[in-house]
Design an enzyme around this catalytic site. Structure first.
Site, short mmCIF file in Angstrom:
data_model
loop_
_atom_site.label_atom_id
_atom_site.label_comp_id
_atom_site.label_asym_id
_atom_site.label_seq_id
_atom_site.Cartn_x
_atom_site.Cartn_y
_atom_site.Cartn_z
N GLY A 193 -16.34 22.33 -6.07
CA GLY A 193 -17.31 21.33 -6.48
C GLY A 193 -18.59 21.50 -5.69
N VAL A 200 -18.22 22.51 -1.93
CA VAL A 200 -16.88 22.23 -1.42
C VAL A 200 -15.99 23.38 -1.89
CG1 VAL A 200 -14.89 20.68 -1.54
CG2 VAL A 200 -17.21 19.74 -1.48
N ASP A 311 -18.91 3.18 -3.07
CA ASP A 311 -19.08 4.21 -4.10
C ASP A 311 -17.83 4.34 -4.95
OD1 ASP A 311 -20.81 5.82 -5.43
OD2 ASP A 311 -20.65 7.53 -4.07
P1 ADP Z 1 -21.31 14.57 -2.18
O1 ADP Z 1 -21.14 13.52 -1.15
O2 ADP Z 1 -22.42 15.51 -1.80
O3 ADP Z 1 -21.41 14.03 -3.56
P2 ADP Z 1 -18.53 15.09 -2.56
O4 ADP Z 1 -17.76 14.67 -1.36
O5 ADP Z 1 -18.52 14.13 -3.70
O6 ADP Z 1 -20.01 15.47 -2.14
O7 ADP Z 1 -17.98 16.50 -3.05
C1 ADP Z 1 -18.57 17.19 -4.12
C2 ADP Z 1 -17.53 17.66 -5.13
O8 ADP Z 1 -16.59 18.54 -4.50
C3 ADP Z 1 -16.66 16.56 -5.72
O9 ADP Z 1 -17.25 15.99 -6.86
C4 ADP Z 1 -15.36 17.29 -6.05
O10 ADP Z 1 -15.47 17.95 -7.30
C5 ADP Z 1 -15.26 18.34 -4.97
N1 ADP Z 1 -14.40 17.86 -3.87
C6 ADP Z 1 -14.79 17.04 -2.87
N2 ADP Z 1 -13.78 16.78 -2.02
C7 ADP Z 1 -12.72 17.46 -2.49
C8 ADP Z 1 -11.35 17.60 -2.04
N3 ADP Z 1 -10.91 16.97 -0.92
N4 ADP Z 1 -10.52 18.37 -2.76
C9 ADP Z 1 -10.97 18.98 -3.88
N5 ADP Z 1 -12.22 18.89 -4.35
C10 ADP Z 1 -13.10 18.15 -3.67
#
Ligand code: ADP
Ligand code: MG
Ligand code: MG
Length: 537
Positions: A193, A200, A311
């Protein structure tokens, strides 16, 4: 279906294959590993402290070594250990197993002539134990005997443990836990992601085979966009919470270009993906109730620590390989100042509570409103005040949120679902479910959920992700972000990066050591006799 591009296919294959860890192969590879000796002069002693809960209950390796110490000591300590174990079985079991467990406890620990009789109990507790029978065997009585047992263990057994080789071994593991973490500690796999400050991706710890997700935050971009403080806040909130229903942090480290948060790998996709991208719009009711139960438990956990999530939305709820969900992306979460309200506007359009939109003061109420919106969305594949992909100004969504009634047009809404949503969507905070006193978990919507078992991770998921599917977008769907230019990092930045890079998070790291068998492998050498002269002062 269109086949994914070749690079996605190759990346998926490597990623899926990595998850099939061969533990025997790993065992062989790590034969050369040894435990470091604790440095006496170091701050380790002060670090670990003398707190019984932390040392013998919360930290998984500490708990194991304390148990091993008790089991190798006298019959009384053995009885106490075995009793607590059996009591745990009893409290989480169902039906026949629970009955068998109860009979074991009665015959093994409560008969004065039995070998494992709980002879350390005194006064009222001893009487209670001797008088136990089928009739008075209940949670309250058993809770009292459990407490009495813990109190016994906190005394002499605990102080003996602190002088034993088992505690020395614990300190060796603590020394190991403090190792410096860098890129070389992991293998890296495909991008899963993308977030505001970087990607990520999936990673795997070389020594243990444990898979994680690594959220990388670009240092220069953080500085340019003023996100440094927020990144540190997110990390601090993540490391504080330890819940089955919130993504846990296992490591925080930095390399030359990025800050990295290594978290539970959630390979089942996010709930938004499940609502909109998998054919049938919306999620089956049984799953909605199950996810809502886990989300509610996660939110209550945050609130119990005075943290407001801010959120809550299906996109931020991720599924793991077993089909259990967790809250993720704690970038907007804040710790509330004791007894005070905050009024900063934060959240996502369509999920923000009236009190945020009106810029009033609030505390945790906003998460319950957003949960109401999210349950609605899981069922109807749209929001209460915004249709899916509707092009509409934020002002209009705000107006609808403040003025319109929530309509339940989708035919999947049953009476309890409508009722719980309506109560989460009360505009007056003092009337809202979760805020007006009483526990949202007692609502009829949750009648099929045994929260006690759910909180122990024992409630069977109604849907399990397929092991050979990658629930993430194809790699070419992730936009490439431009390079950040003209950003020089100075001493102040470096100081901040060091504050961020605290390495392994105790509880998660210790779990990983145990689950992967590395704890047993390193702990194998005989403890009795060995190092028994060493007294930790
Ligand atoms: P931001 O705070 O910049 O929005 P996120 O924490 O939402 O970042 O992470 C971005 C994307 O990465 C998520 O929408 C998801 O698709 C993927 N992702 C985040 N954390 C995980 C995780 N622990 N396992 C799998 N995919 C993840
Ligand atoms: Mg996000
Ligand atoms: Mg975020």
């Amino acid at each position: 279906d269109k086949l994914p591009a070749l690079d996605t296919l190759v990346a998926n294959t490597a990623y899926l294959k990595a998850q099939q860890v061969d533990l025997n192969e790993l065992r062989k590879q790590r034969l050369t590993l040894t435990l470091p000796n604790p440095k006496k002069s170091s701050s380790l002693q002060a670090d670990v402290g003398k707190n019984f809960e932390s040392l013998c209950e919360q930290q998984p390796i500490g708990r194991k070594l304390f148990q091993q110490f008790l089991l190798s000591s006298n019959p009384q300590y053995v009885a106490a250990t075995e009793f607590l174990e059996e009591l745990n079985n009893w409290s989480f079991a169902e039906d026949e197993i629970r009955e068998t467990s109860k009979q074991t406890i009665l015959t093994k620990f409560c008969q004065p002539e039995a070998r494992s009789f709980l002879s350390y109990l005194t006064g009222e507790d001893a009487e209670k134990c001797k008088d136990l029978s089928d009739k008075n065997f209940d949670d309250v009585t058993m809770g009292q005997i459990r407490e009495a047992t813990r109190n016994f263990l906190k005394g002499k057994p605990f102080s003996e443990y602190l002088k034993s080789p088992f505690f020395y071994r614990f300190l060796q593991f603590k020394e190991y836990e403090k190792q410096k973490i860098d890129d070389k500690y992991f293998y890296e796999f495909r991008t899963l992601g993308r977030g505001g400050f970087g990607e990520v991706c999936a990673v795997q710890v070389k020594h243990t085979g444990q898979m994680y997700a690594c959220k990388k935050l670009n240092k220069a971009r953080l500085k340019k966009k003023g996100g440094e403080r927020l990144a540190l806040l997110e990390k601090q909130v993540l490391e504080k919470v330890n819940s089955l229903f919130i993504v846990n942090l296992a490591y925080a480290f930095a390399n030359r270009t990025h800050l990295c948060l290594v978290m539970d790998l959630m390979n089942g996709g996010d709930l938004k993906f499940h609502i909109y991208e998998l054919g049938a719009r919306g999620i089956r009711m049984e799953r909605v109730v199950y996810y809502a139960a886990q989300i509610t438990t996660g939110i209550l956990h945050l609130h119990s620590m005075d943290i407001v999530y801010r959120d809550m939305k299906p996109e931020n709820v991720l599924l793991d390989g077993k089909g259990q969900c967790r809250l993720s992306d704690l970038g907007l979460a804040v710790e509330l100042p004791k007894g005070k309200m905050i009024c900063q506007k934060a959240g996502t359009t369509g999920y923000m509570a009236p009190e945020i939109l009106k810029q009033e003061y609030y505390r945790t109420s906003v998460d319950w409103w957003a949960l109401g919106c999210s349950i609605y969305e899981m069922v109807a594949a749209r929001l209460p005040f915004k249709d899916f992909r509707e092009k509409v100004h934020n002002e209009e969504v705000t107006r609808r949120t403040l003025e319109d009634d929530c309509k339940f047009e989708h035919n999947s809404f049953d009476a309890p679902t409508k009722d719980i949503i309506s109560h989460f969507l009360k505009r007056k905070v003092e009337l809202r479910l979760g805020c007006r006193g009483g526990d949202p978990r007692s609502h009829a919507f949750f009648k099929s959920i045994n929260f006690y078992r759910l909180e122990a991770g024992l409630a069977e998921p109604p849907w399990v992700p397929k092991p050979n599917v990658v629930y993430a977008k194809d790699m070419d769907k992730f936009m490439h972000t431009s390079k950040v230019q003209d950003i020089a990092l100075d001493d102040k930045d470096e100081k901040f990066f060091r504050e961020f890079s605290t390495g392994a998070v105790s509880i998660q790291w210790q779990k990983e050591m145990i689950d992967s068998g590395l704890f047993d492998q390193l702990n194998d050498s005989k403890l009795n006799g060995h190092a028994s002269e060493t007294v930790w002062k």
